[in-house]
Write a protein that holds these residues in place. Structure first.
Motif, mmCIF file in Angstrom:
data_model
loop_
_atom_site.group_PDB
_atom_site.id
_atom_site.type_symbol
_atom_site.label_atom_id
_atom_site.label_comp_id
_atom_site.label_asym_id
_atom_site.label_seq_id
_atom_site.Cartn_x
_atom_site.Cartn_y
_atom_site.Cartn_z
ATOM 1 N N ILE A 320 0.839 -1.205 0.000
ATOM 2 C CA ILE A 320 0.000 0.000 0.000
ATOM 3 C C ILE A 320 0.868 1.247 0.000
ATOM 4 C CG2 ILE A 320 -1.668 1.325 1.361
ATOM 5 C CD1 ILE A 320 -2.963 -1.291 2.147
ATOM 6 N N VAL A 321 1.953 1.222 0.767
ATOM 7 C CA VAL A 321 2.844 2.387 0.819
ATOM 8 C C VAL A 321 3.433 2.658 -0.560
ATOM 9 C CG1 VAL A 321 4.961 3.322 1.817
ATOM 10 C CG2 VAL A 321 3.394 2.009 3.247
ATOM 11 N N GLN A 322 3.887 1.619 -1.240
ATOM 12 C CA GLN A 322 4.512 1.791 -2.552
ATOM 13 C C GLN A 322 3.502 2.203 -3.611
ATOM 14 O OE1 GLN A 322 6.743 -1.881 -3.354
ATOM 15 N NE2 GLN A 322 8.603 -0.690 -3.231
ATOM 16 N N TYR A 323 2.368 1.544 -3.670
ATOM 17 C CA TYR A 323 1.408 1.766 -4.753
ATOM 18 C C TYR A 323 0.430 2.892 -4.441
ATOM 19 C CZ TYR A 323 -1.729 0.381 -8.584
ATOM 20 O OH TYR A 323 -2.492 0.356 -9.730
ATOM 21 N N GLN A 324 0.018 3.009 -3.193
ATOM 22 C CA GLN A 324 -0.959 4.004 -2.744
ATOM 23 C C GLN A 324 -2.169 4.072 -3.682
ATOM 24 O OE1 GLN A 324 0.522 7.803 -1.350
ATOM 25 N NE2 GLN A 324 2.254 6.860 -0.316
ATOM 26 N N PRO A 325 -2.928 2.981 -3.733
ATOM 27 C CA PRO A 325 -4.095 2.946 -4.623
ATOM 28 C C PRO A 325 -5.162 3.946 -4.186
ATOM 29 C CG PRO A 325 -4.113 1.076 -3.119
ATOM 30 C CD PRO A 325 -2.793 1.753 -2.935
ATOM 31 N N HIS A 326 -5.932 4.432 -5.149
ATOM 32 C CA HIS A 326 -7.033 5.343 -4.837
ATOM 33 C C HIS A 326 -8.246 4.581 -4.305
ATOM 34 C CE1 HIS A 326 -4.725 7.283 -8.221
ATOM 35 N NE2 HIS A 326 -4.613 8.182 -7.271
ATOM 36 N N ILE A 327 -8.362 3.310 -4.737
ATOM 37 C CA ILE A 327 -9.465 2.444 -4.283
ATOM 38 C C ILE A 327 -8.872 1.120 -3.823
ATOM 39 C CG2 ILE A 327 -11.587 1.261 -4.959
ATOM 40 C CD1 ILE A 327 -11.839 3.370 -7.227
ATOM 41 N N ILE A 328 -9.270 0.673 -2.640
ATOM 42 C CA ILE A 328 -8.843 -0.632 -2.127
ATOM 43 C C ILE A 328 -10.080 -1.508 -1.969
ATOM 44 C CG2 ILE A 328 -7.823 -1.884 -0.188
ATOM 45 C CD1 ILE A 328 -6.098 0.553 0.374
ATOM 46 N N VAL A 329 -10.045 -2.682 -2.594
ATOM 47 C CA VAL A 329 -11.123 -3.662 -2.456
ATOM 48 C C VAL A 329 -10.610 -4.770 -1.549
ATOM 49 C CG1 VAL A 329 -12.664 -5.245 -3.652
ATOM 50 C CG2 VAL A 329 -11.985 -3.105 -4.760
ATOM 51 N N TYR A 330 -11.286 -4.995 -0.435
ATOM 52 C CA TYR A 330 -10.812 -5.951 0.569
ATOM 53 C C TYR A 330 -11.826 -7.093 0.691
ATOM 54 C CZ TYR A 330 -8.233 -7.429 4.756
ATOM 55 O OH TYR A 330 -7.458 -8.118 5.660
ATOM 56 N N GLY A 331 -11.439 -8.280 0.206
ATOM 57 C CA GLY A 331 -12.324 -9.437 0.243
ATOM 58 C C GLY A 331 -12.044 -10.303 1.455
ATOM 59 N N ASP A 453 -20.031 -4.235 0.430
ATOM 60 C CA ASP A 453 -20.745 -4.846 -0.687
ATOM 61 C C ASP A 453 -20.954 -6.326 -0.394
ATOM 62 O OD1 ASP A 453 -21.125 -6.161 -3.384
ATOM 63 O OD2 ASP A 453 -21.047 -4.061 -4.006
ATOM 64 N N ARG A 454 -22.193 -6.792 -0.544
ATOM 65 C CA ARG A 454 -22.515 -8.200 -0.290
ATOM 66 C C ARG A 454 -22.713 -8.999 -1.571
ATOM 67 N NH1 ARG A 454 -24.092 -10.108 4.571
ATOM 68 N NH2 ARG A 454 -24.068 -8.634 6.300
ATOM 69 N N GLY A 455 -22.876 -8.318 -2.692
ATOM 70 C CA GLY A 455 -23.164 -9.016 -3.941
ATOM 71 C C GLY A 455 -21.910 -9.501 -4.640
ATOM 72 N N VAL A 456 -22.059 -9.886 -5.891
ATOM 73 C CA VAL A 456 -20.928 -10.303 -6.716
ATOM 74 C C VAL A 456 -20.219 -9.048 -7.203
ATOM 75 C CG1 VAL A 456 -20.228 -11.487 -8.817
ATOM 76 C CG2 VAL A 456 -22.093 -12.411 -7.427
ATOM 77 N N PHE A 457 -18.970 -8.898 -6.845
ATOM 78 C CA PHE A 457 -18.231 -7.674 -7.174
ATOM 79 C C PHE A 457 -17.644 -7.802 -8.569
ATOM 80 C CE2 PHE A 457 -14.927 -4.446 -6.829
ATOM 81 C CZ PHE A 457 -15.633 -3.432 -6.191
ATOM 82 N N ASP A 458 -17.951 -6.840 -9.451
ATOM 83 C CA ASP A 458 -17.509 -6.921 -10.836
ATOM 84 C C ASP A 458 -16.908 -5.596 -11.299
ATOM 85 O OD1 ASP A 458 -19.703 -5.278 -11.099
ATOM 86 O OD2 ASP A 458 -20.976 -6.791 -12.038
ATOM 87 N N TYR A 459 -16.536 -5.569 -12.573
ATOM 88 C CA TYR A 459 -15.882 -4.401 -13.119
ATOM 89 C C TYR A 459 -16.799 -3.184 -13.141
ATOM 90 C CZ TYR A 459 -13.550 -1.313 -16.396
ATOM 91 O OH TYR A 459 -12.981 -0.217 -16.980
ATOM 92 N N GLU A 460 -18.082 -3.393 -13.362
ATOM 93 C CA GLU A 460 -19.013 -2.270 -13.402
ATOM 94 C C GLU A 460 -19.005 -1.511 -12.077
ATOM 95 O OE1 GLU A 460 -20.387 -1.234 -16.059
ATOM 96 O OE2 GLU A 460 -19.656 -2.928 -17.234
ATOM 97 N N LYS A 461 -18.902 -2.233 -10.987
ATOM 98 C CA LYS A 461 -18.863 -1.569 -9.678
ATOM 99 C C LYS A 461 -17.554 -0.795 -9.505
ATOM 100 C CE LYS A 461 -22.036 -4.708 -7.334
ATOM 101 N NZ LYS A 461 -22.226 -5.728 -6.280
ATOM 102 N N ILE A 462 -16.457 -1.375 -9.984
ATOM 103 C CA ILE A 462 -15.190 -0.649 -9.919
ATOM 104 C C ILE A 462 -15.289 0.644 -10.724
ATOM 105 C CG2 ILE A 462 -12.762 -0.715 -10.660
ATOM 106 C CD1 ILE A 462 -12.627 -3.571 -9.845
ATOM 107 N N SER A 463 -15.937 0.582 -11.885
ATOM 108 C CA SER A 463 -16.101 1.770 -12.725
ATOM 109 C C SER A 463 -16.871 2.865 -11.991
ATOM 110 C CB SER A 463 -16.821 1.406 -14.023
ATOM 111 O OG SER A 463 -16.073 0.494 -14.783
ATOM 112 N N LYS A 464 -17.885 2.471 -11.228
ATOM 113 C CA LYS A 464 -18.666 3.460 -10.468
ATOM 114 C C LYS A 464 -17.796 4.118 -9.390
ATOM 115 C CE LYS A 464 -23.146 1.236 -11.217
ATOM 116 N NZ LYS A 464 -24.278 0.524 -10.583
ATOM 117 N N PHE A 465 -16.978 3.326 -8.728
ATOM 118 C CA PHE A 465 -16.095 3.899 -7.712
ATOM 119 C C PHE A 465 -15.031 4.783 -8.359
ATOM 120 C CE2 PHE A 465 -17.527 0.128 -5.185
ATOM 121 C CZ PHE A 465 -18.153 0.850 -4.195
ATOM 122 N N GLU A 466 -14.589 4.406 -9.563
ATOM 123 C CA GLU A 466 -13.637 5.252 -10.288
ATOM 124 C C GLU A 466 -14.265 6.609 -10.599
ATOM 125 O OE1 GLU A 466 -11.508 5.801 -14.614
ATOM 126 O OE2 GLU A 466 -13.289 4.568 -14.328
#
Length: 649
Positions: A320-331, A453-466
């Motif tokens: 996380i320190v190196q990449y510092q993502p704008h969005i983190i998805v934790y499963g 999020d409780r559902g199936v996490f997909d690319y469309e949801k990532i796009s919304k967070f983007e």
């Protein structure tokens, strides 16, 4: 070949496994034969996997984690996109990054593909062809660095000074500096010569100064970023002999005038190119099931989102320190308590009826995963045997062997995030545990930007967070620009009365990862001290980076990778393997080695001739001295005889 079927014997030590991922079985068999010929029958286990689809990729990766190979040959021939995805997963993932990864590319592969492979963190590539020796030899050098693995080719000693190039990437360009990323060991205020083709027609000088260096908030698969400031026009050289001070001052004046003209052209170029590519939104998915890997690569997506995957985080959270993502998805881990998990060592081996007779070749099972059934009912809960593409009965024990992803590990991650200055990413939690919800996470961990999020996490949801992230960026930028304008108006109300945010917005030119113009090169001067067809030893006055690819022209282009370093009082010595060489390059390397041998023999002959000449001169000198001494003796005796004769008279 070995016929051992399991990489861990029941009553013995762990065996060394080499895994080939690809479809070229003829080539793979030749590589095995070459390895066995060099080792003389060392107990190495060979495995093969054919991975040709994104559908079960996450499951295949789990299988490879369980297999735990020492080396993976990744063949880019059949499906370069899939192979690159796998390569990046292996290089970046904490569960696989210690595995040595070797890329194999077809003989007709373009140089750009090899550059992209090395930029992804894969430090060794071989072009498939008739030459097999180096593929096997390099592998064994890396597997057994302390053993005396001998190269079959002769090694020639030399002292040849050459330049090598280190590839770095442009992250962005603005009026103040250019931001590069790479593995080069640089110091602040270093003067560099960097060839930036995209600026060649605008900025004449290749000279830059290192303004800042950092190792966090990176974008590419490198260790550092560098802010370089422009010289625009090369500095005026020191006065030549006899050159007057007036002439020097005139050159300095001309340089300053030229810099002003170049800066104007450079500013216009930045303005016209600044809105062509948007900055990438960085996403990190921390999930043992690598959701939504399959879905992402089924989409025709742009490069505005950069997604990395981790099965788990290390204790220092350096990812996380190196990449510092704008969005983190934790499963969070699935609940495996109600499953009847297999206990045999064959877990994950699939349908044994399909196993091949050769124990060295693996069947290409998918752990019994039936994705069609899952798509028919995508909302199955985690207590069911199947979940989002996984047959948990087959992979459950593999999941359990990895570090846990639970409330405790999540809290440790939040603590690490809070320690990073000016950093607060959006965090999406994935879990069907009954007590998990957004309010629970926000309250318990005192972090407001958490969405559950409780559902199936997909690319469309990532796009919304983007989209939400970019909206936040725009709002933050607009607020910052308005504050700057207010400060300017206080300083000079009349001058800045009509200024707008767009008038003072800093223009920046970004590059897509696939853009060949983002590759630039730093030059290093080194001395080759020995060379064979397979490897070379070099000396450098400056530190290089081991397991990093450098380009060399001899005069054809080849790649070398330092695999070990020796530090002396005066320089650095590196043992390097030669790779990315096709038949034409191999021929040039042989010619270079032959030239070194011929030069050495010529020097030996010249030395022998000089020694023979000196010896002859010495012999003649001794002979002359002897003759002179004999003549002197004869003369003396004659004189003595004459004296006696005179005395008797």
């Amino acid at each position: 070949m070995n016929n051992t079927s399991d990489h861990v014997k029941k009553d013995g030590p762990k065996q060394d496994i080499i895994l080939y991922i690809g479809e070229d079985m003829r080539y793979w068999n030749q590589v095995q034969q070459s390895i066995n010929a060099i080792t003389g029958g060392k107990p190495i286990v060979y495995r093969h996997r054919k991975i040709d689809t994104f559908k079960n990729l996450a499951t295949q990766v789990l299988y490879i984690i369980k297999l735990s190979p020492r080396v993976i040959y990744l063949d880019f021939g059949a499906n370069p996109l899939l192979s690159m995805t796998l390569g990046k997963l292996f290089v970046r993932s904490n569960s696989t990054k210690k595995i040595t990864l070797i890329a194999l590319v077809d003989g007709n592969a373009e140089q750009q593909q090899i550059l992209e492979i090395s930029a992804s963190g894969i430090f060794l590539s071989h072009i498939k062809g008739i030459e097999i020796h180096d593929v096997a030899y390099d592998t064994l050098l890396l597997m057994y660095p302390k053993e005396n693995i001998r190269c079959k080719f002769a090694t020639a000693a030399t002292k040849k000074e050459v330049d090598i190039l280190e590839s770095v990437r442009i992250r962005y360009i603005n009026a103040d500096h250019i931001l590069l990323e790479g593995n080069a060991v640089l110091e602040k205020n270093d003067a560099l010569e960097v060839s930036v083709p995209v600026l060649t027609k605008i900025v004449p000088s290749k000279q830059f100064l290192v303004k800042e260096i950092g190792d966090s908030n990176l974008y590419y698969d490198f260790l550092y970023w560098y802010k370089l400031t422009y010289q625009f026009i090369d500095p005026v050289p020191p006065p030549a002999e006899g050159e007057s001070q007036v002439d020097v001052q005139l050159k300095e004046k001309e340089r300053k005038e030229s810099i002003l003209r170049v800066k104007k052209d450079f500013t216009r170029w930045i303005v016209s190119n600044s809105d062509q590519v948007v900055p990438t939104c960085k996403v990190l998915v921390i999930d043992k099931r690598l959701r939504p890997l399959k879905d992402i690569h089924e989409k025709d997506r742009s490069y505005s989102i950069g997604i990395r995957f981790q099965h788990y985080l290390e204790e220092d959270h350096n990812e996380i320190v190196q990449y510092q993502p704008h969005i983190i998805v934790y499963g969070f881990d699935p609940d495996l308590s109600n499953l009847d998990l297999p206990t045999t060592s064959d877990e994950g081996s699939g349908n044994k009826k399909n196993s091949k007779a050769d124990g060295n070749q693996d069947n290409n099972d998918t752990f019994g995963t039936n994705e069609a059934d899952l798509n028919a009912n995508p909302e199955k809960l985690e207590h069911d045997d199947f979940i989002e593409g996984f047959d948990l009965k087959n992979v459950g024990n593999i999941l359990k062997q990895l570090p846990v992803l639970n409330d405790v590990s999540f809290e440790n991650m939040i603590t690490a995030i809070k320690k990073i200055p000016n950093y607060s990413p959006i965090i999406v939690t994935l879990s069907n545990l009954p007590y998990h919800n957004s309010e629970y996470f926000r309250s318990k961990f005192k972090y407001s930007k958490i969405i559950h999020d409780r559902g199936v996490f997909d690319y469309e949801k990532i796009s919304k967070f983007e989209a939400a992230t970019r909206k936040y960026w725009d709002m933050a930028e607009e607020k910052s620009l308005k504050e700057k304008i207010e400060k300017l108006k206080k300083i000079n109300p009349s001058r800045y009365r009509s200024v707008r945010p767009t008038d003072i917005r800093e223009r920046t030119v970004y590059f897509k990862k696939k853009d060949a113009r983002s590759f630039v090169y730093i030059r290093h001067s080194i001395t080759i001290t020995s060379i064979s067809e397979s490897e070379m030893q070099i000396e450098s006055s400056k530190k290089l980076r081991i397991l990093t690819v450098y380009l060399m022209s001899i005069p054809v282009d080849i790649s070398i990778t330092p695999i070990s370093e020796t530090v002396t009082k005066t320089n650095f010595i590196y043992r390097c393997v030669i790779h990315s060489a096709g038949e034409k390059e191999k021929s040039a390397i042989r010619q270079m080695v032959n030239d070194v041998f011929l030069a050495s023999k010529r020097q030996e002959r010249e030395k022998e001739a000089e020694m023979f000449k000196t010896l002859n001169q010495n012999v003649r000198m001794v002979k002359k001295q002897q003759e002179d001494a004999a003549t002197a003796t004869t003369t003396q005796k004659s004189k003595e005889k004459d004296l006696k004769k005179t005395g008797s008279e």
